[in-house]
Design an enzyme around this catalytic site. Structure first.
Site, PDB file in Angstrom:
ATOM      1  N   ASP A 128     -48.204  67.053 -25.255  1.00 37.90           N
ATOM      2  CA  ASP A 128     -47.991  65.973 -25.887  1.00 37.90           C
ATOM      3  C   ASP A 128     -47.683  64.835 -24.805  1.00 37.90           C
ATOM      4  O   ASP A 128     -46.653  64.986 -23.836  1.00 37.90           O
ATOM      5  CB  ASP A 128     -46.381  66.003 -26.959  1.00 37.90           C
ATOM      6  CG  ASP A 128     -46.033  64.539 -27.221  1.00 37.90           C
ATOM      7  OD1 ASP A 128     -46.709  64.194 -28.147  1.00 37.90           O
ATOM      8  OD2 ASP A 128     -45.189  64.083 -26.479  1.00 37.90           O
ATOM      9  N   TYR A 164     -47.211  56.559 -20.983  1.00 43.71           N
ATOM     10  CA  TYR A 164     -46.749  57.269 -20.175  1.00 43.71           C
ATOM     11  C   TYR A 164     -47.405  57.360 -18.606  1.00 43.71           C
ATOM     12  O   TYR A 164     -47.037  57.527 -17.831  1.00 43.71           O
ATOM     13  CB  TYR A 164     -46.601  58.992 -20.478  1.00 43.71           C
ATOM     14  CG  TYR A 164     -45.852  59.471 -21.578  1.00 43.71           C
ATOM     15  CD1 TYR A 164     -45.269  58.428 -22.214  1.00 43.71           C
ATOM     16  CD2 TYR A 164     -45.993  60.621 -22.292  1.00 43.71           C
ATOM     17  CE1 TYR A 164     -44.227  58.912 -23.297  1.00 43.71           C
ATOM     18  CE2 TYR A 164     -45.393  60.944 -23.446  1.00 43.71           C
ATOM     19  CZ  TYR A 164     -44.254  60.152 -23.870  1.00 43.71           C
ATOM     20  OH  TYR A 164     -43.701  60.296 -25.063  1.00 43.71           O
ATOM     21  N   LYS A 194     -50.465  59.202 -27.886  1.00 43.92           N
ATOM     22  CA  LYS A 194     -49.847  58.216 -28.640  1.00 43.92           C
ATOM     23  C   LYS A 194     -50.481  56.688 -28.242  1.00 43.92           C
ATOM     24  O   LYS A 194     -50.736  56.560 -27.301  1.00 43.92           O
ATOM     25  CB  LYS A 194     -48.081  58.012 -28.877  1.00 43.92           C
ATOM     26  CG  LYS A 194     -47.592  59.205 -28.842  1.00 43.92           C
ATOM     27  CD  LYS A 194     -46.028  59.217 -28.751  1.00 43.92           C
ATOM     28  CE  LYS A 194     -45.632  60.688 -28.226  1.00 43.92           C
ATOM     29  NZ  LYS A 194     -45.976  61.409 -26.933  1.00 43.92           N
ATOM     30  N   HIS A 228     -46.759  55.053 -31.478  1.00 43.26           N
ATOM     31  CA  HIS A 228     -45.707  55.374 -30.581  1.00 43.26           C
ATOM     32  C   HIS A 228     -44.159  55.048 -31.144  1.00 43.26           C
ATOM     33  O   HIS A 228     -43.226  55.431 -31.031  1.00 43.26           O
ATOM     34  CB  HIS A 228     -45.946  54.935 -29.244  1.00 43.26           C
ATOM     35  CG  HIS A 228     -45.330  55.756 -28.318  1.00 43.26           C
ATOM     36  ND1 HIS A 228     -45.707  56.056 -27.177  1.00 43.26           N
ATOM     37  CD2 HIS A 228     -43.851  56.172 -28.237  1.00 43.26           C
ATOM     38  CE1 HIS A 228     -44.696  56.834 -26.327  1.00 43.26           C
ATOM     39  NE2 HIS A 228     -43.551  56.875 -26.878  1.00 43.26           N
TER      40      HIS A 228
END
Length: 295
Positions: free
Chosen positions: A46, A51, A76, A109
């Site tokens: 994930d 990120y 996401k 997200h």
């Protein structure tokens, strides 16, 4: 090789119940963490556009020698890429960084309460991607009941997943119950309470909780393993994060014991109702918007 049980999503797609999360894992550490996870038997990773480590996740998967079909990739779309066309482009950026043509699970997200129309348009783009076969399943993250209710009223595809903060100290039972009622799988982020909490006036952690500690001793397991087992027996998907190979291997070693009904209930009783992450309604582009680089 651990027996990683699978969960079946509402459209029939199966995902490994336990995966590796890479939230706040620096890009330069991500590849090694994912490589360690794949060696330990993980088959679900994930990540997220925000990120900044999708490329490293993709590199690790491609260099693993595993067939693409063996690894379930989830990512996401960030709020900065909400809106129909922007979200379609957000998929392109993520797919390029991951080095894949198809993403297994693509989710929004966060809800963007200040512009929920853009959130709905973003979800409609996910529906298009699903229809075109570019993603195998779609979902959301951090959606409370009010946001889910509106989404269900105004879009066509029921989300397969709602990824939310769930651990013994914060269980969001109302959100989970709504999800179960509509066949939306709850996926727990921070499943072992990685955020530090205030409990009974003390600065404490789930890892030091005496109830969890006693259960761990009874099974010859660690508190983290007990918490992950609790999630799995309650039917949730979990994505613990770590960059340490030993901890990564420990987190997936949870399929050889079972918690009793009494033990599950004892952990259920630890809920404080206190959120560790940001309140979803406080997420705004002004505070949290950031451009997502091209692929």
């Amino acid at each position: 090789m651990p027996d990683v049980s699978t969960l079946t999503l509402n459209n029939g797609v199966q995902l490994p119940a336990l995966g590796l999360g890479v939230f706040q894992t620096p890009a330069e550490e991500t590849r090694a963490a994912v490589e360690a996870a794949l060696l330990a038997g993980y088959r679900h990773i994930d990540t997220a556009a925000s990120y900044g480590n999708e490329r490293q996740v993709g590199d690790a998967v491609h260099s693993s020698g595993l067939d693409r079909s063996e690894v379930f990739l989830e990512t996401k779309i960030w709020i900065s890429d909400y809106g129909y066309d922007k979200t379609l482009h957000g998929f392109d950026k993520s797919a390029r960084k991951l080095g894949v043509d198809q993403i297994d699970l693509l989710i929004l997200h966060q809800p963007l309460p200040s512009d929920f129309e853009a959130t709905l348009d973003a979800y409609r783009a996910l529906e298009t991607l699903l229809g075109d076969g570019k993603v195998r399943a779609i979902g959301v993250s951090n959606f409370m009941v009010e946001y889910l209710t509106t989404l269900l009223e105004r879009t066509a595809v029921v989300p397969a997943v709602n990824q939310i903060e769930v651990h013994p100290y914060f269980q969001q039972r109302q959100v989970q119950a709504f999800g179960a009622e509509h066949d939306i799988l709850t996926q727990a982020w921070s499943p072992i309470g990685g955020i530090t909490f205030y409990r009974d006036g003390q600065h404490s952690s789930t890892l030091q909780d005496p109830v969890i500690g006693d259960i761990a001793k009874a099974h010859g397991k660690t508190p983290a393993q007990v918490m992950l087992r609790w999630h799995l027996q309650r039917g949730r998907s979990v994505i613990p994060k770590s960059t340490k190979p030993q901890r990564i291997a420990e987190n997936i070693d949870v399929f050889d014991f079972e918690l009793s009904t009494e033990e599950l209930a004892a952990i259920d009783a630890l809920d404080t109702g206190q959120r560790g992450g940001p309140e979803p309604e406080l997420i705004t582009l002004e505070n949290f918007g950031r451009p997502i680089p091209e692929g």
